[in-house]
Design a protein around this motif. Structure first.
Motif, PDB file in Angstrom:
ATOM      1  N   THR A   1       7.118  11.199   0.163  1.00 33.16           N
ATOM      2  CA  THR A   1       7.125  10.857   1.583  1.00 33.16           C
ATOM      3  C   THR A   1       5.851  10.161   2.032  1.00 33.16           C
ATOM      4  OG1 THR A   1       6.377  13.105   2.073  1.00 33.16           O
ATOM      5  CG2 THR A   1       8.739  12.688   2.194  1.00 33.16           C
ATOM      6  N   ARG A   2       4.913   9.927   1.120  1.00 33.40           N
ATOM      7  CA  ARG A   2       3.723   9.173   1.503  1.00 33.40           C
ATOM      8  C   ARG A   2       4.043   7.705   1.717  1.00 33.40           C
ATOM      9  NH1 ARG A   2      -1.127  11.686   0.925  1.00 33.40           N
ATOM     10  NH2 ARG A   2      -1.124  13.721  -0.097  1.00 33.40           N
ATOM     11  N   SER A   3       5.137   7.242   1.129  1.00 26.24           N
ATOM     12  CA  SER A   3       5.528   5.857   1.325  1.00 26.24           C
ATOM     13  C   SER A   3       6.163   5.684   2.690  1.00 26.24           C
ATOM     14  CB  SER A   3       6.506   5.432   0.232  1.00 26.24           C
ATOM     15  OG  SER A   3       5.907   5.530  -1.036  1.00 26.24           O
ATOM     16  N   ALA A   4       6.122   4.439   3.175  1.00 27.03           N
ATOM     17  CA  ALA A   4       6.690   4.134   4.487  1.00 27.03           C
ATOM     18  C   ALA A   4       8.149   3.744   4.308  1.00 27.03           C
ATOM     19  CB  ALA A   4       5.904   3.017   5.145  1.00 27.03           C
ATOM     20  N   TYR A   5       9.032   4.593   4.748  1.00 31.58           N
ATOM     21  CA  TYR A   5      10.455   4.334   4.600  1.00 31.58           C
ATOM     22  C   TYR A   5      11.114   4.078   5.947  1.00 31.58           C
ATOM     23  CZ  TYR A   5      10.177   6.095  -0.175  1.00 31.58           C
ATOM     24  OH  TYR A   5       9.861   6.269  -1.503  1.00 31.58           O
ATOM     25  N   SER A   6      11.952   3.080   5.974  1.00 28.37           N
ATOM     26  CA  SER A   6      12.887   2.954   7.085  1.00 28.37           C
ATOM     27  C   SER A   6      14.008   3.956   6.819  1.00 28.37           C
ATOM     28  CB  SER A   6      13.474   1.545   7.151  1.00 28.37           C
ATOM     29  OG  SER A   6      12.465   0.601   7.383  1.00 28.37           O
ATOM     30  N   MET A   7      14.621   4.435   7.875  1.00 24.67           N
ATOM     31  CA  MET A   7      15.676   5.425   7.732  1.00 24.67           C
ATOM     32  C   MET A   7      16.930   4.959   8.449  1.00 24.67           C
ATOM     33  SD  MET A   7      14.203   7.825   5.974  1.00 24.67           S
ATOM     34  CE  MET A   7      15.346   9.196   6.169  1.00 24.67           C
ATOM     35  N   ALA A   8      18.049   5.447   7.990  1.00 22.94           N
ATOM     36  CA  ALA A   8      19.312   5.040   8.600  1.00 22.94           C
ATOM     37  C   ALA A   8      20.355   6.137   8.454  1.00 22.94           C
ATOM     38  CB  ALA A   8      19.820   3.762   7.955  1.00 22.94           C
TER      39      ALA A   8
ATOM     40  N   THR B   1      12.684   1.360   1.406  1.00 19.94           N
ATOM     41  CA  THR B   1      11.391   0.700   1.602  1.00 19.94           C
ATOM     42  C   THR B   1      11.580  -0.616   2.336  1.00 19.94           C
ATOM     43  OG1 THR B   1      11.599  -0.261  -0.605  1.00 19.94           O
ATOM     44  CG2 THR B   1      10.319   1.772  -0.402  1.00 19.94           C
ATOM     45  N   ASP B   2      12.792  -1.089   2.399  1.00 16.85           N
ATOM     46  CA  ASP B   2      13.123  -2.303   3.133  1.00 16.85           C
ATOM     47  C   ASP B   2      13.125  -2.022   4.637  1.00 16.85           C
ATOM     48  OD1 ASP B   2      15.211  -4.935   1.812  1.00 16.85           O
ATOM     49  OD2 ASP B   2      13.930  -4.957   3.586  1.00 16.85           O
ATOM     50  N   SER B   3      13.335  -3.039   5.418  1.00 16.12           N
ATOM     51  CA  SER B   3      13.244  -2.895   6.870  1.00 16.12           C
ATOM     52  C   SER B   3      14.480  -2.226   7.459  1.00 16.12           C
ATOM     53  CB  SER B   3      13.059  -4.260   7.515  1.00 16.12           C
ATOM     54  OG  SER B   3      14.247  -5.016   7.371  1.00 16.12           O
ATOM     55  N   ALA B   4      14.330  -1.748   8.693  1.00 16.46           N
ATOM     56  CA  ALA B   4      15.458  -1.162   9.404  1.00 16.46           C
ATOM     57  C   ALA B   4      16.537  -2.209   9.650  1.00 16.46           C
ATOM     58  CB  ALA B   4      14.984  -0.557  10.722  1.00 16.46           C
ATOM     59  N   LEU B   5      16.125  -3.440   9.870  1.00 20.60           N
ATOM     60  CA  LEU B   5      17.090  -4.523  10.064  1.00 20.60           C
ATOM     61  C   LEU B   5      17.872  -4.773   8.777  1.00 20.60           C
ATOM     62  CD1 LEU B   5      18.344  -6.749  11.758  1.00 20.60           C
ATOM     63  CD2 LEU B   5      16.417  -8.231  11.103  1.00 20.60           C
ATOM     64  N   ALA B   6      17.189  -4.723   7.645  1.00 16.10           N
ATOM     65  CA  ALA B   6      17.867  -4.919   6.366  1.00 16.10           C
ATOM     66  C   ALA B   6      18.898  -3.822   6.131  1.00 16.10           C
ATOM     67  CB  ALA B   6      16.848  -4.941   5.236  1.00 16.10           C
ATOM     68  N   LEU B   7      18.584  -2.605   6.525  1.00 15.89           N
ATOM     69  CA  LEU B   7      19.546  -1.503   6.379  1.00 15.89           C
ATOM     70  C   LEU B   7      20.770  -1.738   7.235  1.00 15.89           C
ATOM     71  CD1 LEU B   7      17.166   1.577   6.329  1.00 15.89           C
ATOM     72  CD2 LEU B   7      18.564   0.726   4.451  1.00 15.89           C
ATOM     73  N   ARG B   8      20.562  -2.337   8.392  1.00 17.17           N
ATOM     74  CA  ARG B   8      21.702  -2.666   9.247  1.00 17.17           C
ATOM     75  C   ARG B   8      22.604  -3.689   8.569  1.00 17.17           C
ATOM     76  NH1 ARG B   8      21.388  -5.949  15.008  1.00 17.17           N
ATOM     77  NH2 ARG B   8      23.569  -5.752  15.565  1.00 17.17           N
TER      78      ARG B   8
ATOM     79  N   LEU C   1      23.306  -1.792   0.499  1.00 15.35           N
ATOM     80  CA  LEU C   1      22.706  -2.040  -0.816  1.00 15.35           C
ATOM     81  C   LEU C   1      21.181  -1.982  -0.755  1.00 15.35           C
ATOM     82  CD1 LEU C   1      24.967  -4.969  -2.091  1.00 15.35           C
ATOM     83  CD2 LEU C   1      25.135  -2.540  -2.625  1.00 15.35           C
ATOM     84  N   ARG C   2      20.634  -2.037   0.458  1.00 12.81           N
ATOM     85  CA  ARG C   2      19.178  -1.948   0.638  1.00 12.81           C
ATOM     86  C   ARG C   2      18.678  -0.515   0.529  1.00 12.81           C
ATOM     87  NH1 ARG C   2      17.083  -7.198   0.622  1.00 12.81           N
ATOM     88  NH2 ARG C   2      18.424  -8.550   1.884  1.00 12.81           N
ATOM     89  N   VAL C   3      19.572   0.424   0.533  1.00 14.17           N
ATOM     90  CA  VAL C   3      19.178   1.834   0.514  1.00 14.17           C
ATOM     91  C   VAL C   3      18.610   2.223  -0.848  1.00 14.17           C
ATOM     92  CG1 VAL C   3      20.033   4.201   0.628  1.00 14.17           C
ATOM     93  CG2 VAL C   3      20.833   2.505   2.281  1.00 14.17           C
ATOM     94  N   ASP C   4      17.498   2.947  -0.813  1.00  8.21           N
ATOM     95  CA  ASP C   4      16.893   3.453  -2.042  1.00  8.21           C
ATOM     96  C   ASP C   4      17.317   4.894  -2.333  1.00  8.21           C
ATOM     97  OD1 ASP C   4      14.055   1.671  -0.941  1.00  8.21           O
ATOM     98  OD2 ASP C   4      15.262   1.144  -2.688  1.00  8.21           O
TER      99      ASP C   4
END
Length: 126
Positions: free
Chosen positions: A28-35, A100-107, A111-114
């Protein structure tokens, strides 16, 4: 490796509210976008909402805009989905996701989900 665990699903009536939580551990030290995504029986997976690491950017599907609110508390490594005015068509398995990708990319694409959580079931009765 990030582990995601949801809570808060259940059976509610149309018009009710419900709040889902998703707690993250490990990495969780990494900056993650969430969805949040959802999948209803017999239907394809659908994007619900996403939020940037800082919480300043949020995106919603048209079907939930104005009714659902995504938020996060990075101190608690938790993201929330507040759902109001629930409808029977909101019935689905809701899955939390991190990227690790952007919130917009998750939208734009799951496939952007890690990392995926297993899901929590929300059932809205009419």
């Amino acid at each position: 490796q990030v582990q995601l665990v949801e809570s808060g699903g259940g059976l509610v009536q149309a018009g009710d509210s419900l709040r889902l939580s998703c707690s993250a551990s490990g990495g969780t030290r990494s900056a993650y976008s969430m969805a949040w995504f959802r999948q209803a029986p017999g239907k394809e997976r659908e994007f619900v909402a996403s939020i940037s690491w800082g919480g300043d950017l949020t995106y919603y599907s048209d079907s939930v805009k104005g009714r659902f609110t995504i938020s996060r508390d990075n101190a608690k490594n938790t993201v929330y989905l507040q759902m109001k005015s629930l409808k029977p068509e909101d019935t689905a398995l809701y899955r939390c996701a991190a990227a690790t990708d952007s919130a917009l990319a998750l939208r734009q694409s799951p496939l952007r989900v890690d990392y995926w959580a297993k899901g929590t079931l929300v059932t809205v009765s009419s």
